[in-house]
Write a protein that holds these residues in place. Structure first.
Motif, PDB file in Angstrom:
ATOM      1  N   ASP A  83      -7.095  14.700   0.639  1.00 29.57           N
ATOM      2  CA  ASP A  83      -6.394  14.015  -0.450  1.00 29.57           C
ATOM      3  C   ASP A  83      -5.006  14.603  -0.667  1.00 29.57           C
ATOM      4  O   ASP A  83      -4.042  13.869  -0.925  1.00 29.57           O
TER       5      ASP A  83
ATOM      6  N   ASP B 201      -3.360   7.028   6.341  1.00 34.13           N
ATOM      7  CA  ASP B 201      -4.819   7.146   6.461  1.00 34.13           C
ATOM      8  C   ASP B 201      -5.368   6.056   7.383  1.00 34.13           C
ATOM      9  O   ASP B 201      -6.283   6.301   8.185  1.00 34.13           O
ATOM     10  N   TYR B 202      -4.802   4.868   7.315  1.00 34.80           N
ATOM     11  CA  TYR B 202      -5.241   3.768   8.178  1.00 34.80           C
ATOM     12  C   TYR B 202      -4.876   4.042   9.645  1.00 34.80           C
ATOM     13  O   TYR B 202      -5.664   3.792  10.553  1.00 34.80           O
TER      14      TYR B 202
ATOM     15  N   GLN C 236      -1.863   5.754   2.049  1.00 31.22           N
ATOM     16  CA  GLN C 236      -2.849   4.782   2.521  1.00 31.22           C
ATOM     17  C   GLN C 236      -2.504   4.290   3.923  1.00 31.22           C
ATOM     18  O   GLN C 236      -3.387   4.108   4.768  1.00 31.22           O
TER      19      GLN C 236
ATOM     20  N   LEU D 109      -2.267  -3.128   5.721  1.00 31.75           N
ATOM     21  CA  LEU D 109      -2.093  -1.832   6.363  1.00 31.75           C
ATOM     22  C   LEU D 109      -1.798  -1.945   7.855  1.00 31.75           C
ATOM     23  O   LEU D 109      -0.987  -1.189   8.400  1.00 31.75           O
TER      24      LEU D 109
ATOM     25  N   ASP E 184       2.758  10.594   0.701  1.00 28.42           N
ATOM     26  CA  ASP E 184       3.332   9.736  -0.335  1.00 28.42           C
ATOM     27  C   ASP E 184       4.700  10.234  -0.782  1.00 28.42           C
ATOM     28  O   ASP E 184       5.567   9.436  -1.160  1.00 28.42           O
TER      29      ASP E 184
ATOM     30  N   PRO F 252       0.840  -1.203   0.000  1.00 32.51           N
ATOM     31  CA  PRO F 252       0.000   0.000   0.000  1.00 32.51           C
ATOM     32  C   PRO F 252       0.874   1.251   0.000  1.00 32.51           C
ATOM     33  O   PRO F 252       2.018   1.231   0.460  1.00 32.51           O
ATOM     34  N   SER F 253       0.348   2.352  -0.503  1.00 32.57           N
ATOM     35  CA  SER F 253       1.116   3.594  -0.538  1.00 32.57           C
ATOM     36  C   SER F 253       1.294   4.148   0.877  1.00 32.57           C
ATOM     37  O   SER F 253       0.570   3.779   1.805  1.00 32.57           O
TER      38      SER F 253
END
Length: 205
Positions: free
Chosen positions: A57, A16-17, A13, A84, A64, A9-10
């Protein structure tokens, strides 16, 4: 290894998790100031989000871009997965130093104790030991390092070092051994010239 990394995953991401889970584990990470989640190492303000109107976003796109590494809490060698919940964002040095175990609490306990400033202080102390800088001369050496004369003298006498192990948090740096070594050399030369009634070393350039 690259093939595996591309399938992870990036970093956005992963953040965000974890964004609401980090504080429950006593890690403090600000969404607008991307840092290593363990030691807090940052890359200056270049990755900080300064505009107040940036959406979520765009915040994730900043995560990233920062050169942190996606690290497995439980390593693949112990059947850790690429999901994640098993990935953490660390600087290269923390990634190299982290414990490899299948007990997540060991990883988190280690991570909460890390501090990049303390780590840099330890490297500086090691450099001082190498050049036999004792407690009595430490204050004077600090004055030398912070003097404009020394900064002028050292110009052209050092280079930035690119870590060979590829785990340091930054790509190139002025190593503590370089700074301390030059300061000790400068101090000895300066003291010798003063004793001989000679000129200040910086005036010899």
């Amino acid at each position: 290894m690259r093939q595996f990394s591309e399938n992870l995953p990036s970093k956005g991401q992963i953040y965000d998790y974890w964004k609401h889970r980090l504080s429950r584990l006593y890690f403090h990470v600000e969404p607008r100031k991307p840092r290593c989640w363990a030691c807090g190492f940052n890359y200056g303000s270049r990755y900080d989000i300064k505009r107040p109107d940036v959406g979520w976003d765009e915040i994730l796109r900043h995560w990233d871009r920062i050169p942190l590494q996606r690290c497995h809490i439980i390593p693949r060698s112990l059947s850790g997965r690429d999901n994640l919940s098993n990935l953490f964002l660390l600087c290269r040095e923390c990634h190299d130093l982290m414990p490899n175990t299948n007990i997540p609490e060991v990883f988190f306990r280690w991570g909460r104790t890390q501090n990049w400033e303390s780590r840099e202080d330890a490297k500086l102390r090691d450099a001082m030991r190498a050049f036999r800088v004792d407690a009595d001369s430490l204050r004077h050496l600090d004055q030398v390092i912070n003097s404009s004369e020394f900064r002028s003298w050292m110009s052209g006498k050092f280079g930035l070092h690119r870590p060979q192990s590829n785990y340091a948090p930054i790509s190139s740096r002025l190593t503590p051994a370089t700074l301390v070594g030059l300061a000790v050399h400068y101090h000895r030369e300066f003291a010798a010239h003063l004793g001989d009634g000679g000129a200040h070393p910086a005036s010899k350039q």
